[in-house]
Design a protein around this motif. Structure first.
Motif, PDB file in Angstrom:
ATOM      1  N   ARG A   1     -47.000 -54.463  95.634  1.00  8.43           N
ATOM      2  CA  ARG A   1     -46.579 -53.765  96.840  1.00  8.43           C
ATOM      3  C   ARG A   1     -46.156 -52.333  96.561  1.00  8.43           C
ATOM      4  O   ARG A   1     -46.197 -51.488  97.438  1.00  8.43           O
ATOM      5  N   GLU A   2     -45.732 -52.047  95.336  1.00  8.61           N
ATOM      6  CA  GLU A   2     -45.187 -50.734  95.012  1.00  8.61           C
ATOM      7  C   GLU A   2     -46.248 -49.720  94.616  1.00  8.61           C
ATOM      8  O   GLU A   2     -45.945 -48.559  94.399  1.00  8.61           O
TER       9      GLU A   2
ATOM     10  N   ILE B   1     -39.330 -48.485  89.509  1.00 11.30           N
ATOM     11  CA  ILE B   1     -38.664 -48.295  90.793  1.00 11.30           C
ATOM     12  C   ILE B   1     -37.258 -48.868  90.678  1.00 11.30           C
ATOM     13  O   ILE B   1     -37.074 -50.005  90.269  1.00 11.30           O
ATOM     14  N   SER B   2     -36.264 -48.081  91.070  1.00  9.77           N
ATOM     15  CA  SER B   2     -34.873 -48.516  90.958  1.00  9.77           C
ATOM     16  C   SER B   2     -34.390 -49.084  92.283  1.00  9.77           C
ATOM     17  O   SER B   2     -34.387 -48.395  93.298  1.00  9.77           O
ATOM     18  N   LYS B   3     -33.990 -50.351  92.253  1.00 14.22           N
ATOM     19  CA  LYS B   3     -33.385 -51.002  93.403  1.00 14.22           C
ATOM     20  C   LYS B   3     -31.991 -51.469  93.005  1.00 14.22           C
ATOM     21  O   LYS B   3     -31.667 -51.530  91.829  1.00 14.22           O
ATOM     22  N   SER B   4     -31.178 -51.813  93.999  1.00 12.44           N
ATOM     23  CA  SER B   4     -29.812 -52.188  93.637  1.00 12.44           C
ATOM     24  C   SER B   4     -29.192 -53.150  94.629  1.00 12.44           C
ATOM     25  O   SER B   4     -29.568 -53.198  95.803  1.00 12.44           O
ATOM     26  N   ILE B   5     -28.246 -53.905  94.114  1.00 12.81           N
ATOM     27  CA  ILE B   5     -27.391 -54.777  94.912  1.00 12.81           C
ATOM     28  C   ILE B   5     -25.965 -54.260  94.777  1.00 12.81           C
ATOM     29  O   ILE B   5     -25.505 -53.976  93.669  1.00 12.81           O
ATOM     30  N   ILE B   6     -25.280 -54.118  95.903  1.00 12.87           N
ATOM     31  CA  ILE B   6     -23.883 -53.701  95.877  1.00 12.87           C
ATOM     32  C   ILE B   6     -23.066 -54.782  96.567  1.00 12.87           C
ATOM     33  O   ILE B   6     -23.246 -55.054  97.760  1.00 12.87           O
TER      34      ILE B   6
ATOM     35  N   VAL C   1     -27.424 -58.702  84.198  1.00 20.06           N
ATOM     36  CA  VAL C   1     -28.119 -59.107  82.973  1.00 20.06           C
ATOM     37  C   VAL C   1     -29.414 -59.857  83.286  1.00 20.06           C
ATOM     38  O   VAL C   1     -30.476 -59.571  82.725  1.00 20.06           O
ATOM     39  N   GLU C   2     -29.326 -60.822  84.187  1.00 20.79           N
ATOM     40  CA  GLU C   2     -30.488 -61.665  84.478  1.00 20.79           C
ATOM     41  C   GLU C   2     -31.620 -60.871  85.109  1.00 20.79           C
ATOM     42  O   GLU C   2     -32.793 -61.081  84.780  1.00 20.79           O
ATOM     43  N   ALA C   3     -31.302 -59.953  86.029  1.00 19.07           N
ATOM     44  CA  ALA C   3     -32.340 -59.158  86.672  1.00 19.07           C
ATOM     45  C   ALA C   3     -33.078 -58.295  85.649  1.00 19.07           C
ATOM     46  O   ALA C   3     -34.310 -58.174  85.696  1.00 19.07           O
TER      47      ALA C   3
ATOM     48  N   ASN D   1     -42.567 -53.327  87.087  1.00 25.14           N
ATOM     49  CA  ASN D   1     -42.384 -51.906  87.384  1.00 25.14           C
ATOM     50  C   ASN D   1     -41.174 -51.660  88.280  1.00 25.14           C
ATOM     51  O   ASN D   1     -41.009 -50.597  88.832  1.00 25.14           O
ATOM     52  N   VAL D   2     -40.336 -52.690  88.406  1.00 27.42           N
ATOM     53  CA  VAL D   2     -39.126 -52.595  89.231  1.00 27.42           C
ATOM     54  C   VAL D   2     -37.916 -52.946  88.386  1.00 27.42           C
ATOM     55  O   VAL D   2     -37.963 -53.874  87.579  1.00 27.42           O
ATOM     56  N   MET D   3     -36.836 -52.196  88.556  1.00 34.25           N
ATOM     57  CA  MET D   3     -35.574 -52.578  87.932  1.00 34.25           C
ATOM     58  C   MET D   3     -34.543 -52.778  89.030  1.00 34.25           C
ATOM     59  O   MET D   3     -34.525 -52.055  90.030  1.00 34.25           O
TER      60      MET D   3
END
Length: 362
Positions: A227-228, A243-248, A281-283, A291-293
């Motif tokens: 998809r990216e 690609i940088s994604k995040s959970i807050i 850690v797991e992600a 290609n995603v972090m």
């Protein structure tokens, strides 16, 4: 009430979701049975009767903000900290915000207020980081047109029973760049007098709900490679291969500071910190060949100035303020500032930010 409606679009089916601000201020929790309903996300269409007219908009000078082109899904986004984050993300150029909550009318009101906030900013400063486009709830999603505007969508769902609508949650998570786990409930009572239903409700909403949304986000990242490929990256991302994604996660000062009458709430918010550490850690391990972090961080608010403190007496408010070194409550927009930082700083992972005016040092 368990009325079942025939869904017109599958990705916005859900059960009702609790709207509660995130801070250690006591508040009652009402156990409401989930109800499956179907609504259409707000937005804009050229072929339908939209409630928003482009002819009425002032001239807009488009600028790229720090969150230009990003999509954020915010649980508990119809009020309090969640709403403040949504408003700030739009101001920073986010292209799409998905507000998740239990009550449809509250979500629709929040969507309207966010639209008005952007237009007010345009009128005041003459520009905004993009345009905001709102669609009427009855519009057909198939008629949506691609634009450079900003969209506010709503997803009705009770996060405490997210396991019952995981398919819909995972569909909603497609293309989401930032997940904000801001939904939660708080009950002030000593443990012997806390009912089993209240204990279960707090754990399911505050902790289990965040686990399920994080699970959906991670699964989306695992499927994101194809998809990216054609995704438009902002300037920061163009300098990186991934690609940088995040959970807050919105935790609480009470995860670290003991206060009588908050045992279950504190336990659920301490669990959020464990979720944050493990996900960081797991992600990274699961996505190391992708290609995603996916980064995972947490904010620990102290007492935040929300409508809930209006229920406190003047003496109680003064007593609480006197305990805080800065001698004031925090503003939800200050929490939103931290959320922007954690969303844009690519090296922030397992970062835990205290925003309590120094109360944790006392």
């Amino acid at each position: 009430m368990n009325t079942v409606c025939s869904p017109r679009i599958t990705h916005s089916i859900g059960v009702r979701h609790a709207r509660v601000p995130q801070h250690p201020i006591p508040l009652l929790y009402t156990d409401i049975r989930p109800q499956r309903i179907s609504i259409r996300p707000t937005g804009r269409s050229n072929q339908s009767k939209a409630s928003y007219s482009s002819n009425s908009r002032p001239s807009i000078k488009k600028e790229r903000g720090r969150l230009y082109g990003r999509t954020a899904l915010i649980t508990g986004g119809s009020s309090g900290i969640g709403y403040a984050i949504a408003e700030r993300f739009l101001a920073e150029g986010a292209s799409r915000i998905v507000l998740v909550g239990r009550r449809r009318e509250k979500l629709q009101d929040a969507s309207k207020r966010l639209s008005e906030s952007i237009i007010k900013r345009i009128n005041q400063f003459g520009h905004v980081n993009g345009e905001i486009a709102t669609r009427a709830p009855e519009e057909d999603v198939s008629e949506r047109t691609t634009s450079s505007g900003q969209d506010v969508d709503i997803l009705v769902g009770d996060i405490s029973v997210a396991s019952e609508w995981m398919t819909d949650l995972e569909k909603a998570m497609i293309d989401v760049d930032i997940l904000i786990n801001a939904a939660g409930i708080s009950i002030s009572n000593i443990l012997p007098r806390t009912s089993p239903d209240h204990i279960s409700g707090m754990l399911k909403t505050n902790l289990e709900g965040a686990i399920y949304t994080s699970r959906a986000m991670l699964k989306s990242c695992m499927r994101a490679r194809s998809r990216e490929k054609n995704r438009k990256l902002n300037d920061t991302e163009q300098s990186h291969q991934k690609i940088s994604k995040s959970i807050i996660n919105i935790s609480s000062l009470l995860a670290l500071k003991g206060v009588t009458g908050t045992v279950t709430y504190a336990a659920s918010k301490a669990g959020i910190l464990g979720l944050t550490r493990s996900m960081a850690v797991e992600a990274a391990d699961i996505l190391k060949v992708s290609n995603v972090m996916l980064r995972c961080n947490a904010i620990l608010p102290g007492y935040i100035d929300t409508p809930m403190i209006q229920d406190f007496s003047v003496d109680k408010v003064n007593e609480l303020r006197a305990q805080i070194p800065l001698n004031r409550f925090g503003d939800p927009r200050e929490v939103a500032d931290a959320a922007v930082f954690l969303s844009t700083n690519g090296y922030a992972n397992n970062c835990v930010l205290n925003l309590d005016g120094g109360l944790s040092a006392v």
